[in-house]
Design a protein around this motif. Structure first.
Motif, PDB file in Angstrom:
ATOM      1  N   ASN A 189       0.819  -1.216   0.000  1.00  0.00           N
ATOM      2  CA  ASN A 189       0.000   0.000   0.000  1.00  0.00           C
ATOM      3  C   ASN A 189       0.852   1.266   0.000  1.00  0.00           C
ATOM      4  O   ASN A 189       0.456   2.285  -0.580  1.00  0.00           O
ATOM      5  CB  ASN A 189      -0.944   0.002   1.193  1.00  0.00           C
ATOM      6  N   ALA A 190       2.006   1.209   0.636  1.00  0.00           N
ATOM      7  CA  ALA A 190       2.866   2.392   0.683  1.00  0.00           C
ATOM      8  C   ALA A 190       3.391   2.745  -0.707  1.00  0.00           C
ATOM      9  O   ALA A 190       3.532   3.926  -1.056  1.00  0.00           O
ATOM     10  CB  ALA A 190       4.023   2.164   1.634  1.00  0.00           C
ATOM     11  N   LYS A 191       3.657   1.718  -1.513  1.00  0.00           N
ATOM     12  CA  LYS A 191       4.178   1.927  -2.865  1.00  0.00           C
ATOM     13  C   LYS A 191       3.074   1.924  -3.919  1.00  0.00           C
ATOM     14  O   LYS A 191       3.354   2.137  -5.091  1.00  0.00           O
ATOM     15  CB  LYS A 191       5.201   0.848  -3.206  1.00  0.00           C
ATOM     16  N   ILE A 192       1.857   1.639  -3.491  1.00  0.00           N
ATOM     17  CA  ILE A 192       0.705   1.534  -4.399  1.00  0.00           C
ATOM     18  C   ILE A 192       1.068   0.602  -5.544  1.00  0.00           C
ATOM     19  O   ILE A 192       0.968   0.927  -6.744  1.00  0.00           O
ATOM     20  CB  ILE A 192       0.247   2.909  -4.920  1.00  0.00           C
ATOM     21  N   THR A 193       1.510  -0.565  -5.165  1.00  0.00           N
ATOM     22  CA  THR A 193       1.974  -1.582  -6.109  1.00  0.00           C
ATOM     23  C   THR A 193       1.279  -2.898  -5.795  1.00  0.00           C
ATOM     24  O   THR A 193       1.079  -3.247  -4.634  1.00  0.00           O
ATOM     25  CB  THR A 193       3.494  -1.752  -6.006  1.00  0.00           C
ATOM     26  N   VAL A 194       0.924  -3.608  -6.851  1.00  0.00           N
ATOM     27  CA  VAL A 194       0.312  -4.923  -6.696  1.00  0.00           C
ATOM     28  C   VAL A 194       1.170  -5.942  -7.443  1.00  0.00           C
ATOM     29  O   VAL A 194       1.771  -5.635  -8.473  1.00  0.00           O
ATOM     30  CB  VAL A 194      -1.146  -4.923  -7.206  1.00  0.00           C
ATOM     31  N   TYR A 195       1.222  -7.144  -6.882  1.00  0.00           N
ATOM     32  CA  TYR A 195       2.045  -8.208  -7.438  1.00  0.00           C
ATOM     33  C   TYR A 195       1.177  -9.439  -7.712  1.00  0.00           C
ATOM     34  O   TYR A 195       0.150  -9.651  -7.063  1.00  0.00           O
ATOM     35  CB  TYR A 195       3.147  -8.598  -6.464  1.00  0.00           C
ATOM     36  N   LEU A 196       1.653 -10.246  -8.652  1.00  0.00           N
ATOM     37  CA  LEU A 196       1.017 -11.533  -8.904  1.00  0.00           C
ATOM     38  C   LEU A 196       2.122 -12.575  -9.062  1.00  0.00           C
ATOM     39  O   LEU A 196       2.845 -12.568 -10.055  1.00  0.00           O
ATOM     40  CB  LEU A 196       0.138 -11.499 -10.153  1.00  0.00           C
ATOM     41  N   GLN A 197       2.254 -13.422  -8.061  1.00  0.00           N
ATOM     42  CA  GLN A 197       3.209 -14.524  -8.122  1.00  0.00           C
ATOM     43  C   GLN A 197       2.512 -15.709  -8.775  1.00  0.00           C
ATOM     44  O   GLN A 197       1.489 -16.186  -8.262  1.00  0.00           O
ATOM     45  CB  GLN A 197       3.706 -14.895  -6.734  1.00  0.00           C
ATOM     46  N   MET A 198       3.055 -16.163  -9.877  1.00  0.00           N
ATOM     47  CA  MET A 198       2.430 -17.251 -10.634  1.00  0.00           C
ATOM     48  C   MET A 198       3.355 -18.454 -10.631  1.00  0.00           C
ATOM     49  O   MET A 198       4.465 -18.387 -11.167  1.00  0.00           O
ATOM     50  CB  MET A 198       2.153 -16.800 -12.068  1.00  0.00           C
ATOM     51  N   ASN A 199       2.911 -19.530 -10.015  1.00  0.00           N
ATOM     52  CA  ASN A 199       3.687 -20.772  -9.937  1.00  0.00           C
ATOM     53  C   ASN A 199       2.963 -21.883 -10.697  1.00  0.00           C
ATOM     54  O   ASN A 199       1.772 -21.767 -10.984  1.00  0.00           O
ATOM     55  CB  ASN A 199       3.887 -21.182  -8.487  1.00  0.00           C
ATOM     56  N   SER A 200       3.688 -22.935 -10.989  1.00  0.00           N
ATOM     57  CA  SER A 200       3.125 -24.099 -11.686  1.00  0.00           C
ATOM     58  C   SER A 200       2.342 -23.669 -12.916  1.00  0.00           C
ATOM     59  O   SER A 200       1.207 -24.101 -13.146  1.00  0.00           O
ATOM     60  CB  SER A 200       2.215 -24.894 -10.737  1.00  0.00           C
ATOM     61  N   LEU A 201       2.948 -22.832 -13.705  1.00  0.00           N
ATOM     62  CA  LEU A 201       2.258 -22.275 -14.869  1.00  0.00           C
ATOM     63  C   LEU A 201       1.933 -23.349 -15.895  1.00  0.00           C
ATOM     64  O   LEU A 201       2.679 -24.318 -16.071  1.00  0.00           O
ATOM     65  CB  LEU A 201       3.108 -21.178 -15.509  1.00  0.00           C
ATOM     66  N   LYS A 202       0.799 -23.163 -16.547  1.00  0.00           N
ATOM     67  CA  LYS A 202       0.305 -24.094 -17.550  1.00  0.00           C
ATOM     68  C   LYS A 202       0.162 -23.356 -18.889  1.00  0.00           C
ATOM     69  O   LYS A 202      -0.023 -22.133 -18.905  1.00  0.00           O
ATOM     70  CB  LYS A 202      -1.063 -24.637 -17.139  1.00  0.00           C
ATOM     71  N   PRO A 203       0.208 -24.082 -19.989  1.00  0.00           N
ATOM     72  CA  PRO A 203       0.020 -23.422 -21.289  1.00  0.00           C
ATOM     73  C   PRO A 203      -1.275 -22.618 -21.367  1.00  0.00           C
ATOM     74  O   PRO A 203      -1.316 -21.574 -22.018  1.00  0.00           O
ATOM     75  CB  PRO A 203       0.019 -24.590 -22.275  1.00  0.00           C
ATOM     76  N   GLU A 204      -2.308 -23.081 -20.686  1.00  0.00           N
ATOM     77  CA  GLU A 204      -3.586 -22.352 -20.711  1.00  0.00           C
ATOM     78  C   GLU A 204      -3.545 -21.045 -19.927  1.00  0.00           C
ATOM     79  O   GLU A 204      -4.516 -20.275 -19.948  1.00  0.00           O
ATOM     80  CB  GLU A 204      -4.728 -23.236 -20.198  1.00  0.00           C
TER      81      GLU A 204
END
Length: 123
Positions: free
Chosen positions: A73-88
């Protein structure tokens, strides 16, 4: 005016991981909820995950247990950690933000959008 800039997309093999980041700038005082949508070729844009300012998160069923959304919230930044990625999971991923802080609102749309970052998962 709110600007959202994504980073972290790219090409990864199935089973791999990527971390997307999105920083907000401009008139950010109104931003409450933040999230990620994606659009695969020939498909409609769909919500991947969203998070309120207090940290309540929501995921689409297809990514539960594999993706994690978080925010600074201090940096007004959002993250998305994506693991076990699939072709879809291959799609353009869009960062989004809302003046509303309710998941029930964010699942139907957002107020501000980034330009998107491409994630390609090879089999």
């Amino acid at each position: 005016q709110v600007q959202l800039v994504e980073s972290g997309g790219g090409l990864v093999q199935a089973g791999g991981s990527l971390r997307l980041s999105c920083a907000a700038s401009g008139s950010v005082g109104s931003i409450k909820g933040m999230g990620w949508y994606r659009q695969a070729p020939g498909k409609q844009r769909e919500l991947v995950a969203c998070i309120t300012s207090r940290g309540t998160s929501h995921y689409t069923d297809a990514v539960k247990g594999r993706f994690t959304i978080s925010r600074d919230n201090a940096k007004i930044t959002v993250y998305l950690q994506m693991n076990s990625l699939k072709p879809e999971d291959t799609a353009v991923y869009y960062c989004a933000a809302s003046d509303n802080d309710y998941v029930a609102y964010m699942v139907y749309g957002m107020d501000y959008w980034g330009k998107g970052t491409l994630v390609t998962v090879s089999s």
